[in-house]
Design an enzyme around this catalytic site. Sequence first.
Site, PDB file in Angstrom:
ATOM      1  N   LYS A 144       0.847  -1.193   0.000  1.00 20.35           N
ATOM      2  CA  LYS A 144       0.000   0.000   0.000  1.00 20.35           C
ATOM      3  C   LYS A 144       0.885   1.246   0.000  1.00 20.35           C
ATOM      4  O   LYS A 144       2.051   1.147   0.394  1.00 20.35           O
ATOM      5  CB  LYS A 144      -0.927  -0.015   1.205  1.00 20.35           C
ATOM      6  CG  LYS A 144      -0.222   0.253   2.552  1.00 20.35           C
ATOM      7  CD  LYS A 144      -1.053   1.051   3.493  1.00 20.35           C
ATOM      8  CE  LYS A 144      -0.207   1.728   4.515  1.00 20.35           C
ATOM      9  NZ  LYS A 144      -0.681   2.781   5.265  1.00 20.35           N
ATOM     10  N   ASP A 231      -4.168   7.550   4.218  1.00 21.94           N
ATOM     11  CA  ASP A 231      -3.072   6.705   4.707  1.00 21.94           C
ATOM     12  C   ASP A 231      -3.581   5.541   5.566  1.00 21.94           C
ATOM     13  O   ASP A 231      -3.006   4.462   5.530  1.00 21.94           O
ATOM     14  CB  ASP A 231      -2.098   7.573   5.536  1.00 21.94           C
ATOM     15  CG  ASP A 231      -0.831   6.813   5.918  1.00 21.94           C
ATOM     16  OD1 ASP A 231      -0.287   6.111   5.041  1.00 21.94           O
ATOM     17  OD2 ASP A 231      -0.395   6.928   7.079  1.00 21.94           O
ATOM     18  N   HIS A 236      -6.502   0.132   6.390  1.00 23.04           N
ATOM     19  CA  HIS A 236      -6.618  -0.607   7.655  1.00 23.04           C
ATOM     20  C   HIS A 236      -8.026  -0.531   8.265  1.00 23.04           C
ATOM     21  O   HIS A 236      -8.621  -1.540   8.620  1.00 23.04           O
ATOM     22  CB  HIS A 236      -5.638  -0.078   8.704  1.00 23.04           C
ATOM     23  CG  HIS A 236      -4.209  -0.106   8.259  1.00 23.04           C
ATOM     24  ND1 HIS A 236      -3.706  -1.048   7.402  1.00 23.04           N
ATOM     25  CD2 HIS A 236      -3.171   0.693   8.572  1.00 23.04           C
ATOM     26  CE1 HIS A 236      -2.422  -0.820   7.205  1.00 23.04           C
ATOM     27  NE2 HIS A 236      -2.074   0.233   7.897  1.00 23.04           N
TER      28      HIS A 236
END
Length: 484
Positions: A144, A231, A236
Amino acid sequence: MNDKVDLVIFGGTGDLSTRKLLPALYQLHRHGLAERLQRIIATGRREMDSETFRNEAHANLQTFVPAKDWDTAVWEGYCQHLHYVRVDASDGGDYENLTQLLNADVAPIRLFYLATLPALYGTICSHLQQAGAVQEQSRVVLEKPLGHDLASCHEINLQVADVFGEEDTFRIDHYLGKETVQNVMAVRFGNPLLHPVWNNTFVDNVQITVAEEIGVEGRGDYYAKTGALRDMVQNHLLQVLSLVAMEPPTSLDPTDIRDEKVKVLRCLEPITADNAKERSVRGRYDAGAVRGEAVKGFLEEAEYKDADATETFVALKASINNWRWAGVPFYLRTGKRLSRRYSEIVIEFKKLSFSLFANDPNELTNKLVIRIQPEETISLHTLNKKPGLTRKLRLQPVELHLTEDPAQKGVSYDAYERLLLDAINGDQTLFMRRDEVETAWRWIDSIIAAWEEAGTPVKPYNSGTMGPGAATALVAVDGRSWYE
Ligand SMILES: NC(=O)c1ccc[n+]([C@@H]2O[C@H](COP(=O)([O-])OP(=O)(O)OC[C@H]3O[C@@H](n4cnc5c(N)ncnc54)[C@H](OP(=O)(O)O)[C@@H]3O)[C@@H](O)[C@H]2O)c1
């Protein structure tokens, strides 16, 4: 099935390789799980021979492998497999040396791990193909972030798909390699006790927190252009959310699991300019103190002084518009320079509509608390009688701990060990499928567009706190509070 694998790491000299990948590969050797690995070939632009690379790797492993796990005999076996080849990703000619090395002792499977700038992924794949390095059984692992919005993600996916089929493409989100995150599925689908209550009849709200103590130091200008939403939330937090909210898959087959995860992402209600204020908070850390140490604010770091539009904190109230979750808010938050480092999922159950007890039960609820880091634990918060001789029955919270400490059983491992092993074995269960990543970006893009249209401000917060006051208010207006 046990064909040998050559692993090629692009970005083999970078921070991720040094801190995570090479130590994880060492641990796989230590655990006797690396027998399928024929060679580990690191690449980078620096001119050096394999011997120099091994010496550097040896020195770095002393820092990044716990002293108790160091075993010289394991290292001596491991370092036999390590090689280095200089490859400038943009220079097609440089791939010849790599291909020559691969062809000198052909392993049936090639695994190309792209741990470098995502802008290079398409170029690397096409040069690998032109150089003849991609053979029938070849896989690619993509780190990522996959793009910075849906359009750029789509572009990278298209470029990679020109060379590698979807079944050979492994998109990493290291959160999925964590034991407790996988345990979410075991707890949900293995316990008949929980099955009937996992829905909007019984669940009041879900909270997902990924809190960091560190600032953005050492990440160049990447963070200034990215911010917390892209980010952390895009990958996540949304991966965790989809595991918590997904329907039971028809089997544990990777396709069945990923089919259910992507359906959740599709049901996320877009955040719009009209509701951005009630549903989102952006924050940026100012100076303050973390663990008693004075730290600078984000805009005081020289490289970020003009990045006043970048958020280092985000809190969201997400809605999943489907049969199971309609009406249940999913509160998400993540940030840097917060008061402590932890990641946690809290499933808070509804309060009883009537109380028999003397103290206010509204303060006390059943919760399932899944701690992802620093420690990996699951606990069920229940209520029982407060001991004592008082005439009235009073309640007190009691935590039932549902997990053993894996470290004590000697089975603790880093997420990268798990994910590298799965990629070597060709198991895609814990990797993100193309439609998952793109659907996640679609929702994130809606938030960015809403912020732009509504002019959503980035609110300052003191380092060492849990973000701007507005994040507390985001939950408080619903009569709730963050679990801390
Ligand atoms: N670091 C982390 O904890 C972390 C966590 C999650 C994801 N990631 C992702 O992993 C990737 C790598 O991150 P990183 O932190 O390791 O970056 P990094 O420390 O800056 O390392 C970059 C690596 O890529 C190589 N590289 C850069 N440009 C190249 C080019 N044109 N041709 C060939 N090699 C080139 C560098 O080699 P030379 O220096 O020899 O050129 C170096 O090995 C990024 O996509 C990042 O977002 C990193």
